[in-house]
Write a protein that holds these residues in place. Structure first.
Motif, PDB file in Angstrom:
ATOM      1  N   GLY A   1      19.692   7.788 -68.355  1.00  0.00           N
ATOM      2  CA  GLY A   1      18.576   7.427 -69.215  1.00  0.00           C
ATOM      3  C   GLY A   1      17.812   8.638 -69.710  1.00  0.00           C
ATOM      4  O   GLY A   1      18.203   9.782 -69.498  1.00  0.00           O
ATOM      5  N   ASP A   2      16.702   8.382 -70.368  1.00  0.00           N
ATOM      6  CA  ASP A   2      15.850   9.421 -70.933  1.00  0.00           C
ATOM      7  C   ASP A   2      14.809   9.826 -69.898  1.00  0.00           C
ATOM      8  O   ASP A   2      13.920   9.042 -69.557  1.00  0.00           O
ATOM      9  N   LEU A   3      14.906  11.040 -69.400  1.00  0.00           N
ATOM     10  CA  LEU A   3      13.987  11.519 -68.364  1.00  0.00           C
ATOM     11  C   LEU A   3      12.680  12.047 -68.941  1.00  0.00           C
ATOM     12  O   LEU A   3      11.735  12.307 -68.198  1.00  0.00           O
ATOM     13  N   ASN A   4      12.599  12.208 -70.248  1.00  0.00           N
ATOM     14  CA  ASN A   4      11.444  12.845 -70.876  1.00  0.00           C
ATOM     15  C   ASN A   4      10.199  11.972 -70.959  1.00  0.00           C
ATOM     16  O   ASN A   4       9.116  12.492 -71.182  1.00  0.00           O
ATOM     17  N   ASN A   5      10.340  10.676 -70.817  1.00  0.00           N
ATOM     18  CA  ASN A   5       9.188   9.790 -70.991  1.00  0.00           C
ATOM     19  C   ASN A   5       8.740   9.108 -69.700  1.00  0.00           C
ATOM     20  O   ASN A   5       7.993   8.141 -69.738  1.00  0.00           O
ATOM     21  N   ILE A   6       9.187   9.607 -68.574  1.00  0.00           N
ATOM     22  CA  ILE A   6       8.803   9.030 -67.286  1.00  0.00           C
ATOM     23  C   ILE A   6       7.541   9.737 -66.818  1.00  0.00           C
ATOM     24  O   ILE A   6       7.509  10.961 -66.724  1.00  0.00           O
ATOM     25  N   LEU A   7       6.513   8.957 -66.528  1.00  0.00           N
ATOM     26  CA  LEU A   7       5.214   9.520 -66.177  1.00  0.00           C
ATOM     27  C   LEU A   7       4.784   9.006 -64.802  1.00  0.00           C
ATOM     28  O   LEU A   7       4.868   7.808 -64.524  1.00  0.00           O
ATOM     29  N   PHE A   8       4.335   9.925 -63.968  1.00  0.00           N
ATOM     30  CA  PHE A   8       3.834   9.585 -62.642  1.00  0.00           C
ATOM     31  C   PHE A   8       2.357   9.939 -62.558  1.00  0.00           C
ATOM     32  O   PHE A   8       1.859  10.764 -63.301  1.00  0.00           O
ATOM     33  N   ARG A   9       1.671   9.290 -61.613  1.00  0.00           N
ATOM     34  CA  ARG A   9       0.250   9.544 -61.407  1.00  0.00           C
ATOM     35  C   ARG A   9      -0.051   9.740 -59.931  1.00  0.00           C
ATOM     36  O   ARG A   9       0.658   9.226 -59.056  1.00  0.00           O
ATOM     37  N   GLY A  10      -1.102  10.487 -59.690  1.00  0.00           N
ATOM     38  CA  GLY A  10      -1.599  10.703 -58.336  1.00  0.00           C
ATOM     39  C   GLY A  10      -3.096  10.886 -58.394  1.00  0.00           C
ATOM     40  O   GLY A  10      -3.673  11.089 -59.463  1.00  0.00           O
ATOM     41  N   THR A  11      -3.741  10.798 -57.233  1.00  0.00           N
ATOM     42  CA  THR A  11      -5.187  10.977 -57.167  1.00  0.00           C
ATOM     43  C   THR A  11      -5.565  11.716 -55.896  1.00  0.00           C
ATOM     44  O   THR A  11      -4.901  11.572 -54.862  1.00  0.00           O
ATOM     45  N   GLU A  12      -6.632  12.478 -55.990  1.00  0.00           N
ATOM     46  CA  GLU A  12      -7.182  13.164 -54.818  1.00  0.00           C
ATOM     47  C   GLU A  12      -7.901  12.176 -53.904  1.00  0.00           C
ATOM     48  O   GLU A  12      -8.281  12.528 -52.785  1.00  0.00           O
ATOM     49  N   ASP A  13      -8.112  10.955 -54.370  1.00  0.00           N
ATOM     50  CA  ASP A  13      -8.831   9.941 -53.590  1.00  0.00           C
ATOM     51  C   ASP A  13      -7.912   9.109 -52.696  1.00  0.00           C
ATOM     52  O   ASP A  13      -8.332   8.103 -52.134  1.00  0.00           O
ATOM     53  N   TYR A  14      -6.666   9.506 -52.545  1.00  0.00           N
ATOM     54  CA  TYR A  14      -5.728   8.800 -51.679  1.00  0.00           C
ATOM     55  C   TYR A  14      -5.972   9.229 -50.236  1.00  0.00           C
ATOM     56  O   TYR A  14      -6.111  10.410 -49.953  1.00  0.00           O
ATOM     57  N   GLY A  15      -6.022   8.267 -49.340  1.00  0.00           N
ATOM     58  CA  GLY A  15      -6.276   8.546 -47.932  1.00  0.00           C
ATOM     59  C   GLY A  15      -7.771   8.584 -47.657  1.00  0.00           C
ATOM     60  O   GLY A  15      -8.589   8.577 -48.573  1.00  0.00           O
ATOM     61  N   HIS A  16      -8.119   8.568 -46.397  1.00  0.00           N
ATOM     62  CA  HIS A  16      -9.531   8.623 -46.014  1.00  0.00           C
ATOM     63  C   HIS A  16      -9.644   9.055 -44.554  1.00  0.00           C
ATOM     64  O   HIS A  16      -8.705   8.935 -43.783  1.00  0.00           O
ATOM     65  N   LYS A  17     -10.822   9.557 -44.221  1.00  0.00           N
ATOM     66  CA  LYS A  17     -11.071   9.983 -42.850  1.00  0.00           C
ATOM     67  C   LYS A  17     -11.194   8.768 -41.948  1.00  0.00           C
ATOM     68  O   LYS A  17     -11.618   7.700 -42.383  1.00  0.00           O
ATOM     69  N   GLU A  18     -10.844   8.951 -40.684  1.00  0.00           N
ATOM     70  CA  GLU A  18     -10.948   7.868 -39.710  1.00  0.00           C
ATOM     71  C   GLU A  18     -12.373   7.328 -39.693  1.00  0.00           C
ATOM     72  O   GLU A  18     -13.344   8.080 -39.640  1.00  0.00           O
ATOM     73  N   GLY A  19     -12.495   6.025 -39.787  1.00  0.00           N
ATOM     74  CA  GLY A  19     -13.791   5.373 -39.765  1.00  0.00           C
ATOM     75  C   GLY A  19     -14.437   5.236 -41.134  1.00  0.00           C
ATOM     76  O   GLY A  19     -15.394   4.486 -41.293  1.00  0.00           O
ATOM     77  N   ALA A  20     -13.929   5.951 -42.104  1.00  0.00           N
ATOM     78  CA  ALA A  20     -14.488   5.875 -43.464  1.00  0.00           C
ATOM     79  C   ALA A  20     -13.720   4.827 -44.278  1.00  0.00           C
ATOM     80  O   ALA A  20     -12.539   4.590 -44.043  1.00  0.00           O
ATOM     81  N   ALA A  21     -14.402   4.223 -45.209  1.00  0.00           N
ATOM     82  CA  ALA A  21     -13.755   3.243 -46.083  1.00  0.00           C
ATOM     83  C   ALA A  21     -12.933   3.973 -47.144  1.00  0.00           C
ATOM     84  O   ALA A  21     -13.365   5.003 -47.662  1.00  0.00           O
ATOM     85  N   PRO A  22     -11.757   3.457 -47.457  1.00  0.00           N
ATOM     86  CA  PRO A  22     -10.963   4.091 -48.513  1.00  0.00           C
ATOM     87  C   PRO A  22     -11.615   3.880 -49.881  1.00  0.00           C
ATOM     88  O   PRO A  22     -12.335   2.904 -50.097  1.00  0.00           O
TER      89      PRO A  22
END
Length: 168
Positions: free
Chosen positions: A90-111
């Motif tokens: 297929g065409d690999l040029n139009n595949i887009l991924f996303r990520g965020t720095e807000d993934y995960g959380h400290k123990e006891g904290a709400a995500p």
């Protein structure tokens, strides 16, 4: 457990989704910007469990999603089986991924449930900070490397069960 598994770009894998049907996905690239992990494209069409579909027909089918994973782990752990190979990735040029720095959380904290700190990238490309997801960025796939069980779950249900922040 199988001893040694070698996977290559173009390999096609079969996943049993229930007693009667299966779906397929294909290893289409390695993404050096995401731990050099495998990038797969999973196809939407279901096939009867005993069917022997033409592999070129499979890879011309509608793509349901893209994901990062380790395909050889899935083979070793019997989540899927390698059934063949096609040079059409297929065409690999139009595949887009996303990520965020807000993934995960400290123990006891709400995500963080909704993030406005997103970045996007294409296979092998640079990360681009975009903040709030707008326009074409809203269709970007979650770009973390997922487990074989996560891939199977998404193939079966259309979604992942793990928590990841949303964008609205």
């Amino acid at each position: 457990m199988k001893k040694r598994v070698v996977t290559k770009i173009g390999d096609i894998f079969s996943v049993r989704i229930n007693e009667k049907n299966r779906k397929y996905f294909q290893l289409i690239a390695f993404d050096p910007t995401q731990l050099n992990s495998d990038v797969i494209r999973a196809f939407k069409k279901e096939y009867p469990i005993d069917a022997d579909p033409d592999l070129e027909e499979i890879v011309r089918g509608e793509v349901e999603f893209y994901a990062h994973c380790v395909t050889k782990w899935g083979v070793k752990l019997d989540y899927w089986e390698k059934v063949g190979r096609s040079g059409d990735v297929g065409d690999l040029n139009n595949i887009l991924f996303r990520g965020t720095e807000d993934y995960g959380h400290k123990e006891g904290a709400a995500p963080i449930r909704v993030s406005d700190r997103w970045y996007v990238w294409q296979i092998g490309g640079q990360f681009k900070d975009v903040g709030k997801l707008n326009g074409e960025h809203r269709i970007a796939e979650i770009g973390i490397v997922v487990t074989p069980s996560d891939v199977v779950e998404r193939i079966k249900t259309g979604k992942y069960s793990f928590f990841y922040p949303d964008f609205e």
